[in-house]
Design a protein around this motif. Structure first.
Motif, PDB file in Angstrom:
ATOM      1  N   LYS A  53       0.842  -1.199   0.000  1.00 25.75           N
ATOM      2  CA  LYS A  53       0.000   0.000   0.000  1.00 25.75           C
ATOM      3  C   LYS A  53       0.880   1.255   0.000  1.00 25.75           C
ATOM      4  O   LYS A  53       0.584   2.234  -0.693  1.00 25.75           O
ATOM      5  CB  LYS A  53      -0.923  -0.002   1.216  1.00 25.75           C
ATOM      6  N   ASN A  54       1.948   1.223   0.778  1.00 21.20           N
ATOM      7  CA  ASN A  54       2.847   2.377   0.833  1.00 21.20           C
ATOM      8  C   ASN A  54       3.535   2.646  -0.503  1.00 21.20           C
ATOM      9  O   ASN A  54       3.785   3.792  -0.857  1.00 21.20           O
ATOM     10  CB  ASN A  54       3.875   2.211   1.951  1.00 21.20           C
ATOM     11  N   VAL A  55       3.857   1.584  -1.246  1.00 19.88           N
ATOM     12  CA  VAL A  55       4.456   1.750  -2.576  1.00 19.88           C
ATOM     13  C   VAL A  55       3.519   2.552  -3.461  1.00 19.88           C
ATOM     14  O   VAL A  55       3.926   3.502  -4.140  1.00 19.88           O
ATOM     15  CB  VAL A  55       4.768   0.373  -3.212  1.00 19.88           C
ATOM     16  N   PHE A  56       2.250   2.199  -3.443  1.00 21.11           N
ATOM     17  CA  PHE A  56       1.285   2.902  -4.287  1.00 21.11           C
ATOM     18  C   PHE A  56       0.958   4.295  -3.751  1.00 21.11           C
ATOM     19  O   PHE A  56       0.747   5.228  -4.525  1.00 21.11           O
ATOM     20  CB  PHE A  56       0.025   2.057  -4.493  1.00 21.11           C
ATOM     21  N   ARG A  57       0.934   4.455  -2.443  1.00 23.99           N
ATOM     22  CA  ARG A  57       0.721   5.798  -1.865  1.00 23.99           C
ATOM     23  C   ARG A  57       1.868   6.718  -2.266  1.00 23.99           C
ATOM     24  O   ARG A  57       1.658   7.877  -2.628  1.00 23.99           O
ATOM     25  CB  ARG A  57       0.616   5.702  -0.347  1.00 23.99           C
ATOM     26  N   GLU A 106       1.678   4.248 -12.427  1.00 25.03           N
ATOM     27  CA  GLU A 106       0.885   3.543 -13.434  1.00 25.03           C
ATOM     28  C   GLU A 106       1.608   2.284 -13.906  1.00 25.03           C
ATOM     29  O   GLU A 106       0.979   1.269 -14.190  1.00 25.03           O
ATOM     30  CB  GLU A 106       0.563   4.454 -14.613  1.00 25.03           C
ATOM     31  N   ALA A 107       2.920   2.371 -13.987  1.00 28.07           N
ATOM     32  CA  ALA A 107       3.702   1.191 -14.382  1.00 28.07           C
ATOM     33  C   ALA A 107       3.592   0.113 -13.317  1.00 28.07           C
ATOM     34  O   ALA A 107       3.427  -1.071 -13.639  1.00 28.07           O
ATOM     35  CB  ALA A 107       5.160   1.577 -14.595  1.00 28.07           C
ATOM     36  N   TYR A 108       3.675   0.492 -12.049  1.00 28.69           N
ATOM     37  CA  TYR A 108       3.574  -0.485 -10.970  1.00 28.69           C
ATOM     38  C   TYR A 108       2.229  -1.208 -11.046  1.00 28.69           C
ATOM     39  O   TYR A 108       2.145  -2.428 -10.885  1.00 28.69           O
ATOM     40  CB  TYR A 108       3.724   0.179  -9.607  1.00 28.69           C
TER      41      TYR A 108
END
Length: 183
Positions: A16-20, A93-95
């Motif tokens: 979640k932190n990666v996307f945040r 967006e890539a992730y």
């Protein structure tokens, strides 16, 4: 798919932190008039910068530390020219794409490397660039203000028993791991 090594312990909090982080990066980039700038500094909010970075000349690509890259690209700090900044800021967006496609990835550094390669970015990984420390909340500023002040003034030698060979710090210096443990 994209793994979260701590998924059992924390309910995918790391993921979640990666996307945040990626979303915050994109929103910050989109909130400025990027066409006014030719050099961009990206620094994670959990990072304390301990060395000076010359921003007077735009890099020819994106410069990241050559250390702690974990088989990819260090994501704690980067300096980029205008083209690369837009790519770097849009990595979320890539992730998402990688996660949906089921690509096996071990960590965020590998994902960032994959994204930058896919976009044809010129990545310069410099061992002497951007000495910084990841803050983990282990220091109470009220108790350790003198340590933070010394770090901010690159006075690491007064905290530990070593003298940097020059004004540029990197992970090969004795005492680095002790410094990380402190913070």
């Amino acid at each position: 798919g994209l793994g979260d090594v701590y998924k059992r312990q924390n309910g995918y909090t790391s993921m979640k932190n990666v996307f945040r982080q990626a979303n915050s990066l994109r929103l910050a980039y989109e909130s400025i008039n990027a066409s006014k700038y030719d050099t961009f500094l990206f620094l994670r909010s959990d990072t304390f910068l301990c060395s000076r970075i010359d921003l007077s000349v735009p890099p020819r690509g994106i410069v990241t530390p050559g250390w702690q890259k974990w088989f990819g690209v260090n994501d704690r700090i980067a300096v980029a020219d205008a083209r690369e900044a837009k790519i770097y800021a849009s990595r979320g967006e890539a992730y998402k794409k990688y996660l949906i496609s089921g690509i096996q990835v071990l960590n965020i550094e590998i994902l960032l490397d994959r994204w930058l390669k896919e976009m044809g970015s010129r990545v310069i990984q410099d061992e002497n660039f951007g000495f910084c420390i990841r803050l983990r909340g282990n220091i109470k500023l009220s108790e350790d203000r003198s340590r933070i002040t010394k770090l901010a003034h690159n006075d690491v030698s007064s905290i530990f028993n070593f003298k940097p060979p020059n004004s540029t710090f990197n992970t090969r210096l004795d005492g680095y791991h002790e410094l990380v443990k402190l913070l």
